[in-house]
Design an enzyme around this catalytic site. Structure first.
Site, PDB file in Angstrom:
ATOM      1  N   SER A 140       0.852  -1.185   0.000  1.00 58.83           N
ATOM      2  CA  SER A 140       0.000   0.000   0.000  1.00 58.83           C
ATOM      3  C   SER A 140       0.887   1.235   0.000  1.00 58.83           C
ATOM      4  CB  SER A 140      -0.891   0.005   1.251  1.00 58.83           C
ATOM      5  OG  SER A 140      -1.511   1.253   1.453  1.00 58.83           O
ATOM      6  N   TYR A 153      -1.989  -0.680  10.519  1.00 60.39           N
ATOM      7  CA  TYR A 153      -2.093  -0.962   9.083  1.00 60.39           C
ATOM      8  C   TYR A 153      -0.863  -0.471   8.338  1.00 60.39           C
ATOM      9  CZ  TYR A 153      -3.879  -1.046   4.311  1.00 60.39           C
ATOM     10  OH  TYR A 153      -4.040  -1.303   2.977  1.00 60.39           O
TER      11      TYR A 153
END
Length: 264
Positions: A140, A153
């Site tokens: 990501s 995350y």
């Protein structure tokens, strides 16, 4: 790209995972669809049969310990020759770390970190035995900076990025292509779980664009260890290096907390 063998796609019930399955099937690949939601997987498997490629639905909870070995054992039991793996499954908790439920954070780590390690470890030796194949891990843009309000995350995706780039080097010359793909905010169900403000009010790309970029990299003879999706995101990664981690953490923190406040 050689279409012999099947590709395991995790998180295949929706979003980027489902789009990987569709585009791979359109290229003639058999697929193994892995996620918790059995009905979604069966519906997708039926859809993909129209491409003339076989799709096998394997409902599994990848947060469970030993999920990687269990997945490999099931593909072996079914006689499926695995030629590629896309580690896409993941989710995020969004909020200040101090207020998050520990069980949710542990499940996030189990899926986003341990699941990627276990599945990679389970299938990479088989790919090496074939002398060809690929392992794609979905990271990501959150991997490139600290992520206030999504601390676990961001750290998880930073792990995935570093881990995958190391494997890229280790597998040079083996015939197995290994690389990470880093999309930005994408139009998927990810935000149904994390919350709409988890995008920081940034523009979202499509899952189709993410997968086209990934498969374009796969088509190269020698893919780079990681691929950022989108010119704007590549530019943002360059800016973050120029600004430094301290300033970028402040900038992202302000953006994310402002987005959270606007959603309340």
């Amino acid at each position: 790209m050689n279409t012999s063998g099947a590709v395991v796609v995790t998180g295949a019930s929706a979003g980027i995972g489902a789009e990987f399955a569709r585009q791979l099937a359109a290229r003639g690949h058999d697929t193994v669809l892995v996620a918790r939601r059995a009905e979604r997987l069966e519906a997708l498997a039926s859809e993909l049969s129209g491409h003339g490629a076989r799709a096998t639905a394997l409902p599994m909870d990848l947060t469970e310990p030993g999920a990687g070995q269990a997945l490999r054992a099931e593909t072996d039991r079914l006689g499926i020759d695995v030629a590629g793996v896309v580690n896409n499954a993941g989710f995020a908790n969004h909020g200040f770390f101090r207020g998050e439920q520990l069980d949710r954070l542990k499940a996030e780590i189990a899926l986003d970190v341990l699941g990627v390690v276990e599945i990679s470890h389970a299938f990479l030796p088989r790919l090496r035995e074939r002398g060809e194949g690929f392992l794609i891990n979905i990271a990501s843009m959150a991997a490139y900076n600290a992520s206030p309000t999504m601390a676990v995350y961001g750290a998880s995706k930073a792990f995935v990025l570093s881990f995958t780039e190391a494997l890229w080097y280790e597998e040079l010359g083996s015939g197995v292509k290994v690389f990470a793909v880093s999309p930005g905010a994408t139009q998927t169900e990810f935000f149904d779980v994390a919350g709409e403000s988890a995008s920081g009010n940034t523009r979202r790309m499509t899952a189709s664009a993410v997968v086209r970029t990934a498969l374009g990299a796969l088509d190269r003879r020698d893919p780079k260890p990681s691929v950022i999706v989108g010119g704007g995101n590549r530019a943002a990664a360059g800016v973050s290096r120029l600004l430094g981690r301290h300033r970028m953490t402040r900038t992202i923190g302000r953006m994310m907390t402002r987005a959270m406040a606007q959603r309340r």
